[in-house]
Design an enzyme around this catalytic site. Structure first.
Site, PDB file in Angstrom:
ATOM      1  N   GLU A 185       1.294  -0.622  -5.104  1.00  0.00           N
ATOM      2  CA  GLU A 185       0.249   0.373  -5.325  1.00  0.00           C
ATOM      3  C   GLU A 185       0.948   1.717  -5.480  1.00  0.00           C
ATOM      4  OE1 GLU A 185      -3.409   2.963  -3.566  1.00  0.00           O
ATOM      5  OE2 GLU A 185      -1.719   2.404  -2.328  1.00  0.00           O
ATOM      6  N   TYR A 213       5.747   6.315  -1.031  1.00  0.00           N
ATOM      7  CA  TYR A 213       5.879   7.414  -0.067  1.00  0.00           C
ATOM      8  C   TYR A 213       6.807   7.149   1.114  1.00  0.00           C
ATOM      9  CZ  TYR A 213       1.536   8.356  -2.591  1.00  0.00           C
ATOM     10  OH  TYR A 213       0.609   8.543  -3.562  1.00  0.00           O
ATOM     11  N   ASP A 218       0.826  -1.200   0.000  1.00  0.00           N
ATOM     12  CA  ASP A 218       0.000   0.000   0.000  1.00  0.00           C
ATOM     13  C   ASP A 218       0.864   1.256   0.000  1.00  0.00           C
ATOM     14  OD1 ASP A 218      -2.698   1.297   0.668  1.00  0.00           O
ATOM     15  OD2 ASP A 218      -1.483   1.973   2.363  1.00  0.00           O
TER      16      ASP A 218
HETATM   17  C1  GLC Z   1      -4.132   3.359  -0.088  1.00  0.00           C
HETATM   18  C2  GLC Z   1      -5.410   2.581   0.118  1.00  0.00           C
HETATM   19  C3  GLC Z   1      -6.465   3.483   0.685  1.00  0.00           C
HETATM   20  C4  GLC Z   1      -5.969   4.072   1.979  1.00  0.00           C
HETATM   21  C5  GLC Z   1      -4.611   4.754   1.788  1.00  0.00           C
HETATM   22  C6  GLC Z   1      -3.996   5.100   3.096  1.00  0.00           C
HETATM   23  O1  GLC Z   1      -4.260   4.324  -1.061  1.00  0.00           O
HETATM   24  O2  GLC Z   1      -5.810   1.971  -1.081  1.00  0.00           O
HETATM   25  O3  GLC Z   1      -7.675   2.817   0.873  1.00  0.00           O
HETATM   26  O4  GLC Z   1      -6.893   5.007   2.469  1.00  0.00           O
HETATM   27  O5  GLC Z   1      -3.701   3.909   1.128  1.00  0.00           O
HETATM   28  O6  GLC Z   1      -3.549   3.943   3.749  1.00  0.00           O
END
Ligand code: GLC
Ligand code: CA
Length: 575
Positions: free
Chosen positions: A255, A217, A213
């Site tokens: 992601e 960052y 996730d």
């Molecule tokens: C990612 C997830 C999202 C979440 C964010 C912060 O983008 O897909 O659902 O809110 O990370 O963890």
């Protein structure tokens, strides 16, 4: 309901590149099935639906976080990475899920939000109260809220700064997402070590990989944007080396909501690989743009860009997921057009995106749903379905934020859509009762009973995709056409090169975004004289002419998947 005749793909279990041919299914544990009538879905409930998922043809589950959490961001706010939220189940029940999934040749991918924790995490509690203690440097503390000026705000509807003041420590802490999600300090080797321990903990429990996730960052520098900075890539290389060494066959999925070259960077290089897969964020909004603009041009453009990815790496293609349909990867002009088409009610928007499910986005149009899925299952990369989209589930825009499209799975027309036998008021979110998407008629049971339902249609497409290795393993090459509304490409697979594997295969895929019938000429001199056959029914089509041209008549928003040339051909329907 009983499910027989599962679709089996022989050899998947032994294939180190299984993820390239796999069909993934994102399912929130909370949303699928409540086994103990407390109003929340749970692991035991999910286990009881594995037969359904196997019947559908799913090869791998992606489970959003189910760890201990105050659930202020759907579980992406973790307060303990090695325990499971009690309402979802126990570690033993998770182990059972993995075993039962593996018995069905189905993999389990879990989501790891490691950029940040919840502010309820013990690490943060200690960090704020004991700056000199072992967790004092676990987060990014500062006396000023002006550091890292180039870092953008992601949750623009909710936050106006990436810094929040902590009244206990009397300092600011950095957060990329909600202010209750402090970012971990990756400059601290103890943080890196703690994260490695968590990764190993879950790999030891048998998971087949991770969705990483918010992975761009992790590291932030004063000059940088805090997205994909070099030390973040160094960290990923180390994780990958550990996975390859100690847990071969497990995968890391990035992601990274970024432009193609930046996303590809998260797969690393041939010499120093990072993630095995990355989600294709640029392609996704262009599918939706093409559907309404009736123009294939933007898709042709992104698909023609040859973004190099290392050997073995692959894309994850998706239409929708648990987040908003993000419009970050399109220009302002396109973004405004898409808001106009798809989010005409301001309530449908959130941050830089649209918080609606697939079926409502496409106005429940069967033609558009089929066209969108035909793309999902034939673009280069592995398809990721979002739970409920296989039955065209609706959403509820009266619920806050992204909860709009996280409502309970609709299994039957019975109480709570068969999701739970709890008092309806007790459900974690109400089931959809809108006019068009009411669970009384949109549910698995009723679609199983209709042979022409969306559910059966999707299952059949999955089956056809699986018996043609070109979709999972072939290259994609865009072909020129004489119609602005038509996208044509070939998927070309040279074969596995040995007598036990797959034969070479070329598939021509043609999609018309026109809202009326269209005639198109496609040019491919290299296929001059070659024959064409429909992958679904096996029917003969006209051959390419002597110049390598082919004229096709496309129905409104129609598509074809056509086998090119003679040779091995496996068509047919799912039984
Ligand atoms: C990612 C997830 C999202 C979440 C964010 C912060 O983008 O897909 O659902 O809110 O990370 O963890
Ligand atoms: Ca439950």
């Amino acid at each position: 309901m009983s499910f027989t005749a599962p679709i089996q793909l022989p050899g998947l279990a032994l294939d180190p590149q299984w993820y390239k041919r796999a069909v993934f299914y994102e399912v929130m544990v909370r949303s699928f099935l409540d086994s103990n009538a407390d109003g929340s879905g749970d692991l035991t409930g999910l286990v009881s639906k594995l037969d359904y998922l196997q019947w559908l043809g799913i090869d791998a589950l992606w489970l959003p976080p189910f760890f201990q959490s105050p659930l202020r961001d759907g579980g992406y706010d973790v307060s303990d990475y090695t325990s499971i939220l009690a309402e979802f189940g126990t570690v033993d029940e998770f182990r059972d899920l993995v075993t039962k999934a593996h018995e069905r040749n189905m993999r389990v991918i879990i989501d790891l939000p490691i950029n940040h924790t919840s502010d309820a995490h013990e690490w943060f509690q200690q960090s704020r109260s004991d700056p000199e203690g072992p967790y004092g440097d676990f987060y990014m503390w500062s006396d000023s809220d002006e550091k890292y000026p180039n870092v953008r705000i992601i949750f623009t509807d909710y936050e106006d700064s990436n810094w929040a003041f902590d009244p206990v420590r009397r300092q600011f802490y950095f957060h990329r997402f909600f202010s209750h999600q402090p970012d971990l300090n990756y400059e601290n080797p103890a943080v890196v070590e703690a994260i490695f321990d968590i990764i190993r903990f879950w790999l030891d429990l048998g998971v087949d990989g991770f969705r990483l996730d918010a992975i761009p960052y992790l590291f932030v520098s004063e000059e940088g944007t805090g997205e994909g900075e070099p030390p973040t890539h160094e960290f990923l290389k180390k994780v990958r080396a550990m996975v390859d060494r100690d847990y071969p066959g497990r995968v890391m999925i990035a992601e990274a909501n970024q432009w193609p070259n930046e996303v590809a960077a998260f797969m690393g290089t041939d010499e120093e690989p990072e993630c095995h897969m990355a989600f294709d964020f640029p392609a996704m909004p262009r599918i939706f743009y093409s559907l309404r603009s009736q123009q294939a041009g933007e898709l042709v453009r992104v698909l023609s860009e040859h973004t190099h990815v290392p050997e073995g790496a692959g894309w994850g293609v998706f239409l929708r997921n648990h987040d908003e349909l993000t419009l970050e990867m399109v220009t302002e002009e396109y973004r405004q057009a898409m808001y106009g088409w798809y989010a005409y009610d301001p309530r449908m928007r959130v941050n830089v995106g649209i918080r609606r499910r697939l079926s409502p986005l496409l106005d429940n149009s069967r033609a558009e749903l089929e066209l969108a899925h035909a793309l999902l299952f034939s673009l280069q990369g592995s398809p990721f379905l979002y739970y409920g989209d296989e039955i065209g589930m609706g959403d509820n825009i009266w619920l806050p934020d992204r909860d709009a499209s996280r409502t309970p799975m609709q299994w039957t027309p019975d109480r709570n859509a068969g999701f739970s036998s709890a008092d309806p008021g007790k459900l974690y979110l109400p089931v959809v009762q809108s006019l068009v998407y009411n669970y009384h008629h949109v549910n698995v049971e009723s679609q199983l009973a209709q042979s022409r339902s969306l559910l059966h249609w999707i299952r059949n497409v999955i089956h056809v995709r699986k018996v043609h290795p070109a979709f999972g393993l072939g290259q994609l090459r865009v072909l020129p056409t004489n119609h602005d509304s038509v996208l044509a490409f070939v998927r070309e697979y040279p074969g596995s090169g040995n007598q036990f594997g797959d034969a070479p295969e070329t598939v021509l895929c043609v999609f018309s975004f026109a809202h009326n019938p269209a005639a198109v000429r496609i040019e491919a001199p290299e296929f001059a004289g070659q024959s064409l056959r429909d992958l679904f029914g096996g029917g003969d089509f006209p051959s390419f002419d002597a110049e390598g041209g082919i004229e096709l008549t496309m129905g409104t928003q129609g598509f074809y998947w056509l086998h090119v040339g003679e040779g091995q051909f496996a068509g047919g329907r799912a039984s």
